[in-house]
Design a protein around this motif. Structure first.
Motif, PDB file in Angstrom:
ATOM      1  N   GLU A  83     -57.547  11.084 -40.880  1.00  0.00           N
ATOM      2  CA  GLU A  83     -57.182  10.503 -42.346  1.00  0.00           C
ATOM      3  C   GLU A  83     -57.046   9.178 -41.501  1.00  0.00           C
ATOM      4  O   GLU A  83     -57.512   7.463 -42.504  1.00  0.00           O
ATOM      5  N   THR A  84     -56.141   8.523 -40.458  1.00  0.00           N
ATOM      6  CA  THR A  84     -55.937   7.426 -40.236  1.00  0.00           C
ATOM      7  C   THR A  84     -56.962   7.643 -39.011  1.00  0.00           C
ATOM      8  O   THR A  84     -57.370   5.909 -39.500  1.00  0.00           O
ATOM      9  N   LYS A  86     -59.996   7.582 -40.197  1.00  0.00           N
ATOM     10  CA  LYS A  86     -61.170   7.489 -41.042  1.00  0.00           C
ATOM     11  C   LYS A  86     -60.594   5.691 -41.787  1.00  0.00           C
ATOM     12  O   LYS A  86     -61.207   4.601 -42.273  1.00  0.00           O
ATOM     13  N   GLU A  87     -59.581   5.343 -42.274  1.00  0.00           N
ATOM     14  CA  GLU A  87     -59.089   4.485 -42.291  1.00  0.00           C
ATOM     15  C   GLU A  87     -59.910   3.173 -41.930  1.00  0.00           C
ATOM     16  O   GLU A  87     -59.739   2.031 -41.288  1.00  0.00           O
ATOM     17  N   GLU A  90     -62.967   2.910 -41.335  1.00  0.00           N
ATOM     18  CA  GLU A  90     -63.407   1.916 -42.597  1.00  0.00           C
ATOM     19  C   GLU A  90     -63.196   0.529 -41.743  1.00  0.00           C
ATOM     20  O   GLU A  90     -64.157  -0.729 -42.649  1.00  0.00           O
ATOM     21  N   LYS A  91     -61.725  -0.069 -42.105  1.00  0.00           N
ATOM     22  CA  LYS A  91     -62.037  -0.876 -41.616  1.00  0.00           C
ATOM     23  C   LYS A  91     -62.855  -2.097 -40.508  1.00  0.00           C
ATOM     24  O   LYS A  91     -62.975  -3.266 -40.334  1.00  0.00           O
TER      25      LYS A  91
END
Length: 105
Positions: A83-84, A86-87, A90-91
């Protein structure tokens, strides 16, 4: 010659008294005590071995539970890491898009 031996040779009427060994009942009592000691030692050894086996089984069970807990924690950490990442990606994509648009102008 030794004077004691000479006296013994000269005194042929002297009866030699034989030492008597332990009686049969003494031997039996000693045997019973020895067997009881061996039996007690065997019981103590058996109990010690049983306690060691029980300790090993408890240690094995503890190790299995620890492995299960660590496995669950690893799964949780991997999910958080995905999840980290992926975030982060995205950023990073947004920053790259903004940077690319800023250079075009």
């Amino acid at each position: 010659m030794d004077p004691v031996l000479i006296m013994a040779d000269d005194d042929s009427d002297h009866k030699i008294e034989r030492r008597r060994g332990p009686s049969t009942s003494t031997l039996s009592f000693s045997g019973i005590i020895a067997v009881a000691g061996l039996l007690a030692s065997g019981v103590a050894t058996y109990n010690a071995v049983q306690n060691d086996i029980a300790s090993l089984k408890r240690g094995e069970l503890y190790q299995e539970r620890t492995n299960e807990r660590l496995s669950e924690e690893l799964k949780s950490v991997r999910i958080e890491q995905r999840e980290t990442m992926k975030e982060f990606n995205e950023k990073l994509d947004r920053i790259i898009d903004q940077w690319a648009r800023g250079r075009k102008q």
